[in-house]
Every structure is written in structure tokens, then in C-alpha cells.
Design a protein around this motif. Sequence first.
Motif, PDB file in Angstrom:
ATOM      1  N   GLU A   2      10.172  56.496  83.869  1.00  0.00           N
ATOM      2  CA  GLU A   2       8.746  56.730  84.111  1.00  0.00           C
ATOM      3  C   GLU A   2       7.936  56.642  82.812  1.00  0.00           C
ATOM      4  N   ARG A   3       8.554  57.059  81.700  1.00  0.00           N
ATOM      5  CA  ARG A   3       7.854  56.923  80.420  1.00  0.00           C
ATOM      6  C   ARG A   3       7.603  55.458  80.082  1.00  0.00           C
ATOM      7  N   LEU A   4       8.592  54.607  80.385  1.00  0.00           N
ATOM      8  CA  LEU A   4       8.404  53.172  80.156  1.00  0.00           C
ATOM      9  C   LEU A   4       7.317  52.621  81.067  1.00  0.00           C
ATOM     10  N   GLU A   5       7.330  53.034  82.317  1.00  0.00           N
ATOM     11  CA  GLU A   5       6.335  52.546  83.280  1.00  0.00           C
ATOM     12  C   GLU A   5       4.921  52.951  82.884  1.00  0.00           C
ATOM     13  N   ASN A   6       4.784  54.115  82.235  1.00  0.00           N
ATOM     14  CA  ASN A   6       3.463  54.623  81.865  1.00  0.00           C
ATOM     15  C   ASN A   6       3.151  54.451  80.382  1.00  0.00           C
ATOM     16  N   SER A   7       3.920  53.580  79.727  1.00  0.00           N
ATOM     17  CA  SER A   7       3.732  53.381  78.290  1.00  0.00           C
ATOM     18  C   SER A   7       2.567  52.444  78.007  1.00  0.00           C
ATOM     19  N   LYS A   8       1.571  52.968  77.297  1.00  0.00           N
ATOM     20  CA  LYS A   8       0.452  52.118  76.892  1.00  0.00           C
ATOM     21  C   LYS A   8       0.897  51.113  75.832  1.00  0.00           C
ATOM     22  N   ILE A   9       1.897  51.507  75.031  1.00  0.00           N
ATOM     23  CA  ILE A   9       2.368  50.622  73.963  1.00  0.00           C
ATOM     24  C   ILE A   9       2.885  49.311  74.540  1.00  0.00           C
ATOM     25  N   ILE A  10       3.650  49.399  75.648  1.00  0.00           N
ATOM     26  CA  ILE A  10       4.193  48.186  76.265  1.00  0.00           C
ATOM     27  C   ILE A  10       3.060  47.277  76.728  1.00  0.00           C
ATOM     28  N   SER A  11       2.056  47.857  77.390  1.00  0.00           N
ATOM     29  CA  SER A  11       0.919  47.045  77.860  1.00  0.00           C
ATOM     30  C   SER A  11       0.163  46.420  76.698  1.00  0.00           C
ATOM     31  N   TYR A  12      -0.042  47.196  75.632  1.00  0.00           N
ATOM     32  CA  TYR A  12      -0.784  46.673  74.490  1.00  0.00           C
ATOM     33  C   TYR A  12      -0.022  45.560  73.772  1.00  0.00           C
ATOM     34  N   ILE A  13       1.314  45.700  73.705  1.00  0.00           N
ATOM     35  CA  ILE A  13       2.106  44.666  73.028  1.00  0.00           C
ATOM     36  C   ILE A  13       2.101  43.377  73.830  1.00  0.00           C
ATOM     37  N   ILE A  14       2.432  43.467  75.129  1.00  0.00           N
ATOM     38  CA  ILE A  14       2.504  42.246  75.942  1.00  0.00           C
ATOM     39  C   ILE A  14       1.106  41.667  76.140  1.00  0.00           C
ATOM     40  N   GLY A  15       0.091  42.558  76.295  1.00  0.00           N
ATOM     41  CA  GLY A  15      -1.286  42.081  76.410  1.00  0.00           C
ATOM     42  C   GLY A  15      -1.758  41.429  75.125  1.00  0.00           C
ATOM     43  N   GLY A  16      -1.360  42.004  73.987  1.00  0.00           N
ATOM     44  CA  GLY A  16      -1.711  41.420  72.697  1.00  0.00           C
ATOM     45  C   GLY A  16      -1.099  40.055  72.493  1.00  0.00           C
ATOM     46  N   MET A  17       0.155  39.905  72.932  1.00  0.00           N
ATOM     47  CA  MET A  17       0.795  38.582  72.855  1.00  0.00           C
ATOM     48  C   MET A  17       0.001  37.553  73.660  1.00  0.00           C
ATOM     49  N   GLY A  18      -0.435  37.983  74.843  1.00  0.00           N
ATOM     50  CA  GLY A  18      -1.229  37.079  75.663  1.00  0.00           C
ATOM     51  C   GLY A  18      -2.538  36.714  75.007  1.00  0.00           C
ATOM     52  N   LEU A  19      -3.217  37.705  74.414  1.00  0.00           N
ATOM     53  CA  LEU A  19      -4.491  37.442  73.735  1.00  0.00           C
ATOM     54  C   LEU A  19      -4.321  36.497  72.556  1.00  0.00           C
ATOM     55  N   ILE A  20      -3.225  36.657  71.825  1.00  0.00           N
ATOM     56  CA  ILE A  20      -2.964  35.759  70.687  1.00  0.00           C
ATOM     57  C   ILE A  20      -2.880  34.314  71.168  1.00  0.00           C
ATOM     58  N   TYR A  21      -2.167  34.100  72.296  1.00  0.00           N
ATOM     59  CA  TYR A  21      -2.069  32.730  72.800  1.00  0.00           C
ATOM     60  C   TYR A  21      -3.430  32.230  73.291  1.00  0.00           C
ATOM     61  N   ILE A  22      -4.189  33.100  73.958  1.00  0.00           N
ATOM     62  CA  ILE A  22      -5.502  32.694  74.471  1.00  0.00           C
ATOM     63  C   ILE A  22      -6.408  32.253  73.327  1.00  0.00           C
ATOM     64  N   ILE A  23      -6.424  33.045  72.241  1.00  0.00           N
ATOM     65  CA  ILE A  23      -7.223  32.683  71.065  1.00  0.00           C
ATOM     66  C   ILE A  23      -6.737  31.361  70.473  1.00  0.00           C
ATOM     67  N   TYR A  24      -5.414  31.219  70.380  1.00  0.00           N
ATOM     68  CA  TYR A  24      -4.827  29.975  69.857  1.00  0.00           C
ATOM     69  C   TYR A  24      -5.222  28.786  70.737  1.00  0.00           C
ATOM     70  N   TYR A  25      -5.165  28.974  72.052  1.00  0.00           N
ATOM     71  CA  TYR A  25      -5.484  27.875  72.980  1.00  0.00           C
ATOM     72  C   TYR A  25      -6.916  27.394  72.786  1.00  0.00           C
ATOM     73  N   PHE A  26      -7.869  28.323  72.782  1.00  0.00           N
ATOM     74  CA  PHE A  26      -9.272  27.923  72.667  1.00  0.00           C
ATOM     75  C   PHE A  26      -9.614  27.443  71.261  1.00  0.00           C
ATOM     76  N   THR A  27      -8.888  27.937  70.270  1.00  0.00           N
ATOM     77  CA  THR A  27      -9.098  27.455  68.902  1.00  0.00           C
ATOM     78  C   THR A  27      -8.662  26.004  68.754  1.00  0.00           C
ATOM     79  N   THR A  28      -7.547  25.649  69.380  1.00  0.00           N
ATOM     80  CA  THR A  28      -6.998  24.293  69.247  1.00  0.00           C
ATOM     81  C   THR A  28      -7.550  23.317  70.278  1.00  0.00           C
ATOM     82  N   ASN A  29      -8.028  23.827  71.421  1.00  0.00           N
ATOM     83  CA  ASN A  29      -8.494  22.940  72.496  1.00  0.00           C
ATOM     84  C   ASN A  29      -9.993  23.003  72.741  1.00  0.00           C
ATOM     85  N   GLY A  30     -10.682  23.908  72.053  1.00  0.00           N
ATOM     86  CA  GLY A  30     -12.090  24.097  72.352  1.00  0.00           C
ATOM     87  C   GLY A  30     -12.227  24.830  73.679  1.00  0.00           C
TER      88      GLY A  30
END
Length: 439
Positions: free
Chosen positions: A237-265
Motif C-alpha cells: 500500500e505504501r508503494l501504491e500511495n507513493s508520490k515519489i513513484i508518480s513524480y519519477i515516472i511522470g518526470g520521465m514522461g515530461l522529459i521525453y515530451i520536452i525533448y519531442y517538442f524541442t526536436t520536432n517543433g
Amino acid sequence: MQKMSNFFVKLVQKYLPDPFIFAVLLTFIVFVMGLVFTDSGFMGMIQHWSDGFWKLLTFSMQMCLILITGHALASSPIVKKFLKKIADRCSSPGKAILITSVVALIASWIHWGFGLVTGALLAKEIAKKVKGVDYPLLIASAYIGFLVWHGGLSGSAPLAVATPNHVNEALIGIIPTSQTIFAPFNLIIVIVLIIIMPFVNRAMMPKKEDVIEIDPALLEEKSKIYQAAASEMTPAERLENSKIISYIIGGMGLIYIIYYFTTNGFSLNLNILNFTFLFVGILLHQTPIRYVKAVGEAVKGAGGIILQFPFYAGIMGMMVGSGLAAMISNWFVSISNKYTFPLFTFLSAGIINFFVPSGGGQWAVQAPIMLPAGIELGVPAAKTVMAVAWGDAWTNMVQPFWALPALGIAGLNAKDIMGYCVVAMLISGIFISLGLIFL
């Protein structure tokens, strides 16, 4: 306007069946049309139907993800709080209709799934607080926002031609969204509709004695999910309610999104939209289990889509395999010239949308016919793309297929709102037509 909407509301209430029955009846109609107007025999039409039945599975999954990720994002605490603040500004039924319409239109332009859900959630929130507002019209106003989706950021046809290696690239190349979604003629049509349609919706408000209100208690959440204190949680349950996990995986996604729009407009396609809404939603829900539960709720709204998409794929198979779609498109082409071609393309797309209510699927059907014809007449390919796109969005107002998610959230049937949507289709069709002809 009030008399007109009242007439169509009563007509639809009496004659419009459940959306699934509607799809089945369309199947019968196209089957018979194929027998009468083409050389396809009985078994030929059966074969076309069965061949097409599973051809939209990839696109179906993309559409389901757009709906689900949009729903999950719209139900995040920060977005819900924002919707409540908007609802607090509604002091009268007329203002409630206007605000719901504007928000739904803008949200649908940003993302069709997000707009459908945001509009419905806002309408429910407003219905809790505003006395005397007609609930079916309120939900109809939310759905009417869907009118602009194919001219917006998630439009299937303009995004398809902006994607490398699309099926028509050899004919028209890659058309950037600056020539379709962000073209001046398209933006003007969108802005006009965002200004006009809220007032059209308000003008359809029924007389006080005909208003259908809903008990606010019926719209309240029945129960809240119990969450144990951190000290009482198991390791799982601690893993399921961990904000750290969401922030890490969400941050990885944001990094790719920024990279995508930076390289593709600012190059949008269905995959990057789904990716963006998925990871932004994970971040806004803060914990993995909250997002899982939000997706679980969102999936309920996709049930009708999952059931009906194969049937519409079958209808599309018959329309394409028998040549019916080509016959309709070619007839409009035959009566067109350089100046009327966008209008007739729009009208033909509106008709075909009844049988192929999928923006991407319809584009696949009409593009091979409309693009070469437009080029031969001297019409820019980008204009042809958007004419098909607007035709598809236009008759969605009376095609109950895409109303299913909003109706599921609202707890209404298609016949409760479609009468108002008929009026919206008739009025909006005038402005879209003028825009395609003169801009």
C-alpha cells in the motif's frame, strides 16, 4: 429558436433508439444500399462487412486512450477544483448554459476526449448549484462543444497528414499543422463558433414550466474511498500511495515530451497527445493508485465505444468495399469547381460521417478520392483536409456515437440531448460553410 428546439427535442425523444441499435440499423441500411446501387451481391456485402470488422483495432485503441487519459486528467483534484470555481460563477440558468458551452468548446479544441469529459463534469457541478437550469440542455451544451474538435489540436485528419510516412505522403507530402489547424481560415471558423454557439444554446432554453431539473443529491458522489494512515499501510500500500513513484515516472514522461517538442517543433499527432495526457495525468493525481482508480472510472465511459467501433468498422468495410463511399464522394466531386469544392467536400464528409463516425477512419475512406480531385481543381490539399475534418465534426451533433462518454457521466440517454444538438448542427453548418467558401 425555442420553438425549433422544442420540436426537435420531441421528435428525437420519440424516434431515436439506443446508439447501439442506431449502429445496427445503419449496418442494415448500408447493406441494402450496397445491393441496390453497386455490383456487390449478398455474399459480397457480407464479405465486405466481415473484412472491415476488425480493421480499426489500432485506431480504436488510440481513441480509447484519448478518451481514458482525457477523462483521468479532467478528474484530477486540481482540474476538479478549477471546475468548481467556474461553477461558483454561475448565478443563473442562462449564465450556466453560456459558461458550460464556452468551457466545453475551448476544452474540445484542445483535446476531444478532455473536452467531452470536462464539459460533462462541469455541467454536473453546475447542476448541483444552479436552480432552474434544464439538465438535458446543460449536458447538450457540454456535448455541443465537441463541434470544434476536428479543427483543434487532436484533429485526426490534420494530425495524420502531419505525421511522417502517412499513407498519402507520396501525393501531398507532409502538411504541417500551420497549414491546417493553425491556418487563419480554420482559426476564424473556430473563433466564430466559440462566440456564436453559446448564445445559440442559451436561446434554446425551454420555458420555465418545461424545465427538467435534477435533484443535486443524485449527482453527489456516493462514497469516498478509505485510505489508511501511513503507519497502518502494508509495504504494498505504501508503494501504491507513493508520490515519489508518480513524480519519477511522470518526470520521465515530461522529459521525453520536452525533448519531442524541442526536436520536432509543435508537431502534434495522436501518439504524442496520448503520451502527454497520460503522464500529466499521473503527475496531477500524485499517487499511482489514485491514477489507477481514475482510469478505472474512465474506462466505464469507453464501453459503448468498444462495443460499437467494430460495427462501424464493418459499415466502413461495406462502404469502401462496395464502392458506396466512392460513389458519394465522386458525385460531389462531379458537381464541384475550384470555389465550391471545399463546400461539397464538407457536405459529403458530413453524410459519410453517419456511416463512418471516426475522424481517422473517415479520412482513410475519403482521402484517396478528395485529395486527387482537389489537386486537379487547384484546391490546396490543406483546405481539402480541413473540409473533410469539419464535415466529420459537424454531423457528430446528430450521430450519438461520440456522445456516449458524456451521457455516461451525466446519467442520461442520447434521446435526452439530441434534439438540441440537431439545432446546433443546423446553425453551425451555416457558419462552417461560409468559412470554407469565402476564407
